[in-house]
Write a protein that holds these residues in place. Structure first.
Motif, PDB file in Angstrom:
ATOM      1  N   MET A   1      30.044  70.046  81.103  1.00  0.00           N
ATOM      2  CA  MET A   1      29.585  68.930  80.276  1.00  0.00           C
ATOM      3  C   MET A   1      29.088  67.810  81.193  1.00  0.00           C
ATOM      4  N   THR A   2      27.806  67.554  81.172  1.00  0.00           N
ATOM      5  CA  THR A   2      27.231  66.529  82.042  1.00  0.00           C
ATOM      6  C   THR A   2      26.787  65.322  81.217  1.00  0.00           C
ATOM      7  N   TYR A   3      26.552  64.230  81.909  1.00  0.00           N
ATOM      8  CA  TYR A   3      26.056  63.011  81.267  1.00  0.00           C
ATOM      9  C   TYR A   3      24.749  63.304  80.527  1.00  0.00           C
ATOM     10  N   GLN A   4      23.849  64.046  81.164  1.00  0.00           N
ATOM     11  CA  GLN A   4      22.576  64.371  80.536  1.00  0.00           C
ATOM     12  C   GLN A   4      22.781  65.192  79.266  1.00  0.00           C
ATOM     13  N   HIS A   5      23.671  66.171  79.348  1.00  0.00           N
ATOM     14  CA  HIS A   5      23.954  66.999  78.172  1.00  0.00           C
ATOM     15  C   HIS A   5      24.499  66.131  77.033  1.00  0.00           C
ATOM     16  N   LEU A   6      25.347  65.176  77.368  1.00  0.00           N
ATOM     17  CA  LEU A   6      25.973  64.332  76.346  1.00  0.00           C
ATOM     18  C   LEU A   6      24.937  63.470  75.622  1.00  0.00           C
ATOM     19  N   TRP A   7      24.108  62.759  76.394  1.00  0.00           N
ATOM     20  CA  TRP A   7      23.161  61.870  75.709  1.00  0.00           C
ATOM     21  C   TRP A   7      22.066  62.651  74.987  1.00  0.00           C
ATOM     22  N   GLN A   8      21.739  63.823  75.488  1.00  0.00           N
ATOM     23  CA  GLN A   8      20.728  64.637  74.800  1.00  0.00           C
ATOM     24  C   GLN A   8      21.215  65.090  73.419  1.00  0.00           C
ATOM     25  N   ARG A   9      22.534  65.174  73.221  1.00  0.00           N
ATOM     26  CA  ARG A   9      23.079  65.520  71.906  1.00  0.00           C
ATOM     27  C   ARG A   9      22.721  64.462  70.862  1.00  0.00           C
ATOM     28  N   LEU A  10      22.432  63.237  71.333  1.00  0.00           N
ATOM     29  CA  LEU A  10      22.191  62.133  70.401  1.00  0.00           C
ATOM     30  C   LEU A  10      20.714  61.837  70.166  1.00  0.00           C
ATOM     31  N   THR A  11      19.841  62.491  70.898  1.00  0.00           N
ATOM     32  CA  THR A  11      18.413  62.164  70.778  1.00  0.00           C
ATOM     33  C   THR A  11      17.788  62.501  69.425  1.00  0.00           C
ATOM     34  N   PRO A  12      18.376  63.403  68.620  1.00  0.00           N
ATOM     35  CA  PRO A  12      17.816  63.536  67.265  1.00  0.00           C
ATOM     36  C   PRO A  12      17.976  62.265  66.427  1.00  0.00           C
TER      37      PRO A  12
ATOM     38  N   ILE B   1      26.332  56.691  75.216  1.00  0.00           N
ATOM     39  CA  ILE B   1      27.211  57.564  76.006  1.00  0.00           C
ATOM     40  C   ILE B   1      27.841  56.795  77.159  1.00  0.00           C
ATOM     41  N   ARG B   2      27.081  55.923  77.799  1.00  0.00           N
ATOM     42  CA  ARG B   2      27.666  55.111  78.877  1.00  0.00           C
ATOM     43  C   ARG B   2      28.797  54.238  78.334  1.00  0.00           C
ATOM     44  N   MET B   3      28.592  53.656  77.158  1.00  0.00           N
ATOM     45  CA  MET B   3      29.637  52.826  76.555  1.00  0.00           C
ATOM     46  C   MET B   3      30.919  53.630  76.337  1.00  0.00           C
ATOM     47  N   VAL B   4      30.759  54.838  75.810  1.00  0.00           N
ATOM     48  CA  VAL B   4      31.923  55.689  75.563  1.00  0.00           C
ATOM     49  C   VAL B   4      32.638  56.024  76.865  1.00  0.00           C
ATOM     50  N   LEU B   5      31.874  56.438  77.870  1.00  0.00           N
ATOM     51  CA  LEU B   5      32.485  56.846  79.136  1.00  0.00           C
ATOM     52  C   LEU B   5      33.129  55.662  79.868  1.00  0.00           C
TER      53      LEU B   5
ATOM     54  N   PRO C   1      28.546  55.413  63.656  1.00  0.00           N
ATOM     55  CA  PRO C   1      28.303  54.379  64.659  1.00  0.00           C
ATOM     56  C   PRO C   1      29.362  54.402  65.760  1.00  0.00           C
ATOM     57  N   VAL C   2      28.940  54.135  66.978  1.00  0.00           N
ATOM     58  CA  VAL C   2      29.862  54.186  68.108  1.00  0.00           C
ATOM     59  C   VAL C   2      30.992  53.175  67.944  1.00  0.00           C
ATOM     60  N   GLN C   3      30.728  52.060  67.259  1.00  0.00           N
ATOM     61  CA  GLN C   3      31.785  51.063  67.068  1.00  0.00           C
ATOM     62  C   GLN C   3      32.918  51.612  66.213  1.00  0.00           C
ATOM     63  N   TYR C   4      32.584  52.406  65.195  1.00  0.00           N
ATOM     64  CA  TYR C   4      33.631  53.021  64.385  1.00  0.00           C
ATOM     65  C   TYR C   4      34.348  54.118  65.157  1.00  0.00           C
ATOM     66  N   VAL C   5      33.595  54.857  65.941  1.00  0.00           N
ATOM     67  CA  VAL C   5      34.200  55.936  66.719  1.00  0.00           C
ATOM     68  C   VAL C   5      35.215  55.375  67.712  1.00  0.00           C
ATOM     69  N   LEU C   6      34.844  54.286  68.391  1.00  0.00           N
ATOM     70  CA  LEU C   6      35.758  53.663  69.355  1.00  0.00           C
ATOM     71  C   LEU C   6      36.769  52.754  68.676  1.00  0.00           C
ATOM     72  N   GLY C   7      36.449  52.318  67.448  1.00  0.00           N
ATOM     73  CA  GLY C   7      37.373  51.473  66.696  1.00  0.00           C
ATOM     74  C   GLY C   7      37.336  50.011  67.080  1.00  0.00           C
ATOM     75  N   ARG C   8      36.262  49.564  67.693  1.00  0.00           N
ATOM     76  CA  ARG C   8      36.224  48.165  68.127  1.00  0.00           C
ATOM     77  C   ARG C   8      34.785  47.709  68.356  1.00  0.00           C
ATOM     78  N   GLU C   9      34.633  46.374  68.297  1.00  0.00           N
ATOM     79  CA  GLU C   9      33.362  45.749  68.621  1.00  0.00           C
ATOM     80  C   GLU C   9      33.641  44.341  69.121  1.00  0.00           C
ATOM     81  N   ASN C  10      32.846  43.902  70.076  1.00  0.00           N
ATOM     82  CA  ASN C  10      32.999  42.550  70.619  1.00  0.00           C
ATOM     83  C   ASN C  10      32.250  41.554  69.746  1.00  0.00           C
ATOM     84  N   PHE C  11      32.857  40.386  69.579  1.00  0.00           N
ATOM     85  CA  PHE C  11      32.232  39.318  68.802  1.00  0.00           C
ATOM     86  C   PHE C  11      32.686  37.980  69.368  1.00  0.00           C
ATOM     87  N   ALA C  12      31.718  37.199  69.819  1.00  0.00           N
ATOM     88  CA  ALA C  12      31.990  35.855  70.341  1.00  0.00           C
ATOM     89  C   ALA C  12      33.069  35.864  71.415  1.00  0.00           C
TER      90      ALA C  12
END
Length: 285
Positions: A1-12, A23-27, A66-77
């Protein structure tokens, strides 16, 4: 599993730059890998449990969550808020609305605090990001927050407790507000303002996962919430009290006209970071 493989999963779903950023945010946030670590292939050095977890995350992302739901958090102010599918994901635009309020009210006159706590009401609080930020950042304030969703209020209360903010959360429908003897110095709201006809142009991850009750209004009544809240303000704002709205730029002129017709004065519009007229401030004298 490579970085390229991971982000390519999301290109659709996303363009290349956005897919790579997600993907960078997740990693970085979930697996504590720096961008340098990613580039030299340390994704392949994750443990079996971490690899399984990463695969599950990517599957959810590829299903348009959305990645925010997947990670369970989002930054605000400058703070991190827990989010899940029961609440809207806090947006940078809304940070600008909060900043406007803080500019107006967070500078004590002659270095003195107001003689009584500033009474603030946030209508449609969702994750609590507006109410909690104002409670923590505005000196000598007393903040209440309403939402029609019990699930949203549970999330907001959890955020307030974790961040150390004192906010009075209440289950309340902005469209059927009972008589109240409370008076407010500030009423702020980022209510539903997207007309149903606009959904065709919206991203799939928003439509499938964010709560529709917090997004949409009928095509024939785009000012539904603004009018109800402005009428509430007429009854409950103190003399010189202020109403702040985040709006749909398509209807901001209609919001301004409605406020003027109801007797609000000193009506100001402000643009968001995309140069769109997004925010309204109105005063009741």
């Amino acid at each position: 599993m490579t970085y390229q493989h991971l982000w390519q999963r999301l290109t659709p779903l996303y363009d290349i730059n956005e897919a790579q950023a997600i993907i960078r945010m997740v990693l970085e946030e979930e697996f504590h890998l720096s961008f340098a670590d990613i580039l030299i292939g340390k994704v392949n050095e994750l443990s079996q449990d971490e690899t399984t977890k990463l695969a599950e995350i990517v599957c959810r992302l590829a299903a348009s969550e959305p990645v925010q739901y997947v990670l369970g958090r989002e930054n605000f102010a400058g703070r991190t808020f827990h989010v899940e599918s029961g609440v809207l994901i806090p947006r940078p635009e809304t940070e600008m609305l909060v900043q406007w309020i803080e500019e107006d009210y967070n500078t004590p006159v002659c270095g003195l605090l107001p003689p009584a706590p500033l009474q603030i009401l946030d209508i449609g609080t969702g994750s609590g990001c507006i109410a909690i930020t104002l409670a923590l950042d505005i000196l000598n304030s007393s903040v209440a927050a309403w939402d029609i969703s019990g699930d949203a209020l549970l999330i907001a209360r959890d955020n307030a407790l974790r961040l150390g903010a004192k906010v009075n959360f209440q289950l309340q429908d902005a469209l059927s507000i009972e008589a109240t003897d409370r008076c407010w110095d500030i009423i702020v709201s980022n209510p539903p303002y997207i007309c149903e006809k606009e959904c065709e142009a919206m991203a799939e991850n928003v439509l499938q996962h964010e709560p529709h009750t917090a997004l949409f209004v009928p095509n024939d009544d785009p000012l539904r919430f603004y009018t109800a809240i402005a009428k509430l303000g007429k009854k409950t704002l103190t003399k010189g009290g202020t109403l702040y709205f985040e709006t749909n730029p398509l209807y901001i002129k209609e919001v301004k006209t409605m406020l003027k017709d109801l007797g609000y004065t000193m009506i100001q519009l402000r643009k968001d970071q995309y140069d769109k007229q997004r925010f309204v401030k109105a005063t009741l004298l």
